[in-house]
Design a protein around this motif. Structure first.
Motif, PDB file in Angstrom:
ATOM      1  N   THR A  49       0.781  -1.183  -0.035  1.00 17.96           N
ATOM      2  CA  THR A  49      -0.021   0.014   0.069  1.00 17.96           C
ATOM      3  C   THR A  49       0.724   1.105  -0.026  1.00 17.96           C
ATOM      4  O   THR A  49       0.544   2.144  -0.751  1.00 17.96           O
ATOM      5  N   ALA A  50       1.865   1.225   0.703  1.00 22.63           N
ATOM      6  CA  ALA A  50       2.611   2.542   0.760  1.00 22.63           C
ATOM      7  C   ALA A  50       3.436   2.423  -0.547  1.00 22.63           C
ATOM      8  O   ALA A  50       3.676   3.841  -0.873  1.00 22.63           O
ATOM      9  N   ALA A  51       3.719   1.528  -1.074  1.00 22.55           N
ATOM     10  CA  ALA A  51       4.330   1.539  -2.276  1.00 22.55           C
ATOM     11  C   ALA A  51       3.745   2.166  -3.299  1.00 22.55           C
ATOM     12  O   ALA A  51       4.108   3.016  -4.243  1.00 22.55           O
ATOM     13  N   ARG A  52       2.331   1.828  -3.506  1.00 22.46           N
ATOM     14  CA  ARG A  52       1.662   2.283  -4.405  1.00 22.46           C
ATOM     15  C   ARG A  52       1.416   3.639  -4.289  1.00 22.46           C
ATOM     16  O   ARG A  52       1.050   4.553  -4.948  1.00 22.46           O
ATOM     17  N   ASN A  53       1.397   4.269  -2.989  1.00 23.20           N
ATOM     18  CA  ASN A  53       0.975   5.675  -2.514  1.00 23.20           C
ATOM     19  C   ASN A  53       2.337   6.349  -2.476  1.00 23.20           C
ATOM     20  O   ASN A  53       2.197   7.617  -2.164  1.00 23.20           O
ATOM     21  N   ASP A  54       3.561   5.789  -3.070  1.00 22.53           N
ATOM     22  CA  ASP A  54       4.820   6.483  -2.739  1.00 22.53           C
ATOM     23  C   ASP A  54       5.081   6.911  -1.392  1.00 22.53           C
ATOM     24  O   ASP A  54       5.669   8.172  -1.078  1.00 22.53           O
ATOM     25  N   ASP A  55       4.547   6.397  -0.599  1.00 27.51           N
ATOM     26  CA  ASP A  55       5.000   6.833   1.021  1.00 27.51           C
ATOM     27  C   ASP A  55       5.917   5.954   1.408  1.00 27.51           C
ATOM     28  O   ASP A  55       6.049   5.021   2.167  1.00 27.51           O
ATOM     29  N   ARG A  56       7.164   6.585   1.656  1.00 21.06           N
ATOM     30  CA  ARG A  56       8.288   6.049   1.817  1.00 21.06           C
ATOM     31  C   ARG A  56       8.618   5.699   3.263  1.00 21.06           C
ATOM     32  O   ARG A  56       8.997   4.855   3.683  1.00 21.06           O
ATOM     33  N   LEU A  57       8.194   6.702   4.192  1.00 22.38           N
ATOM     34  CA  LEU A  57       8.202   6.625   5.652  1.00 22.38           C
ATOM     35  C   LEU A  57       7.298   5.382   6.035  1.00 22.38           C
ATOM     36  O   LEU A  57       7.605   4.594   6.830  1.00 22.38           O
ATOM     37  N   SER A  58       6.091   5.136   5.635  1.00 17.68           N
ATOM     38  CA  SER A  58       5.343   3.928   6.036  1.00 17.68           C
ATOM     39  C   SER A  58       5.933   2.788   5.492  1.00 17.68           C
ATOM     40  O   SER A  58       5.705   1.721   6.163  1.00 17.68           O
ATOM     41  N   PHE A  59       6.432   2.989   4.368  1.00 16.42           N
ATOM     42  CA  PHE A  59       6.847   1.520   3.810  1.00 16.42           C
ATOM     43  C   PHE A  59       8.263   1.330   4.548  1.00 16.42           C
ATOM     44  O   PHE A  59       8.343  -0.056   4.855  1.00 16.42           O
ATOM     45  N   CYS A  60       9.112   2.121   4.939  1.00 16.44           N
ATOM     46  CA  CYS A  60      10.224   1.701   5.839  1.00 16.44           C
ATOM     47  C   CYS A  60       9.857   1.267   7.139  1.00 16.44           C
ATOM     48  O   CYS A  60      10.570   0.437   7.799  1.00 16.44           O
ATOM     49  N   ARG A  61       8.805   1.847   7.651  1.00 16.32           N
ATOM     50  CA  ARG A  61       8.407   1.093   9.178  1.00 16.32           C
ATOM     51  C   ARG A  61       7.850  -0.093   8.839  1.00 16.32           C
ATOM     52  O   ARG A  61       8.135  -0.916   9.779  1.00 16.32           O
ATOM     53  N   ALA A  62       6.939  -0.201   7.838  1.00 18.86           N
ATOM     54  CA  ALA A  62       6.315  -1.829   7.817  1.00 18.86           C
ATOM     55  C   ALA A  62       7.358  -2.744   7.469  1.00 18.86           C
ATOM     56  O   ALA A  62       7.460  -3.790   8.134  1.00 18.86           O
ATOM     57  N   ASP A  63       8.426  -2.203   6.709  1.00 23.33           N
ATOM     58  CA  ASP A  63       9.741  -3.303   6.283  1.00 23.33           C
ATOM     59  C   ASP A  63      10.355  -3.452   7.562  1.00 23.33           C
ATOM     60  O   ASP A  63      10.511  -4.711   7.845  1.00 23.33           O
ATOM     61  N   PHE A  64      10.819  -2.573   8.406  1.00 27.62           N
ATOM     62  CA  PHE A  64      11.369  -2.882   9.722  1.00 27.62           C
ATOM     63  C   PHE A  64      10.644  -3.764  10.492  1.00 27.62           C
ATOM     64  O   PHE A  64      11.262  -4.496  11.070  1.00 27.62           O
TER      65      PHE A  64
END
Length: 239
Positions: free
Chosen positions: A123-138
């Protein structure tokens, strides 16, 4: 450190809010690896006590985003190419071990939790939301470490892999056109291995995927900084 113009923070859930603000500044690039975080300046800008800022920085330190340096205080984590190589060798082995142990302890709800983190990444990737992506990844990796059921292994990964993980994510997102969806799919491959393979096979497969990610990450870092070399590359250059 440049003035960040933080808005005042409400007292409710103060530490969590401070932690979120500082993390966002790091992942957005407003604070760069190696930048010093001066507690009293941040406290003044946010309109909070210095002790509250210190508590938030302790949490970020545990997550690998911040490093304490003698006589300097807190800085945004920065690693040399040699340190990246050495830590990654440890991370690949330890995280493979965590997968092996997790296979013995994980419940269906734990697998579902990891799947939720992947969906958050997508979802973060589709929204280009890097902060949320990094948080979910970690959180995906941190949860996997916890599912090993071995607190000493979790502690070892926290102290070694977390700073590396955070540094690579922060730096890799400086590369234009970062394919976050592809990264999310790599995590899906990891989870599929954990779901469907034996403990030994899953551990081996995850190690291979981590090595692949490492190779791609260091290649990206060299796009940003041509002087960033792997240990082997440095040896060949010297030769």
């Amino acid at each position: 450190m440049e003035t960040l113009a933080f808005a005042p923070v409400k007292q409710l859930n103060l530490r969590d809010e401070l932690e979120a603000r500082l993390r966002e500044a790091i992942f957005s690039g407003r604070l760069r690896p190696g930048d010093r975080i001066v507690e009293y300046k941040v406290a003044r800008e946010m309109g909070v006590g210095q002790n509250s800022v210190r508590e938030a920085l302790i949490v970020l330190e545990h997550q690998g985003l911040v490093t304490r340096v003698p006589n300097k205080g807190a800085i945004v984590t920065r690693l040399s190419s040699e340190a990246v190589e050495q830590i990654y060798l440890v991370r690949i082995e330890l995280e493979g071990m965590a997968v092996k142990f997790a296979k013995q302890h994980m419940r269906l709800t734990d697998v579902d939790e990891l799947q939720e983190r992947i969906e958050e990444m997508r979802t973060a990737a589709r929204n280009d939301d890097r902060l949320s992506f990094c948080r979910a990844d970690f959180e995906f990796h941190r949860s996997l470490w916890e599912f090993s059921g071995n607190p000493y292994l979790v502690k070892a990964l926290d102290s070694s892999a977390a700073p590396l993980f955070s540094y690579l994510l922060i730096e890799s997102f400086r590369v234009p056109g970062e394919d976050m969806l592809a990264l999310a799919e790599q995590h899906q491959q990891m989870l599929n291995l954990i779901r469907n393979e034996s403990a030994e096979a899953a551990a081996a497969g995850v190690r291979q995927l981590l090595q692949k990610f490492h190779d791609l990450s260091t290649a990206k870092l060299r796009q940003i900084n041509p002087e960033f070399l792997t240990t082997e590359s440095a040896k060949h250059k010297e030769a």
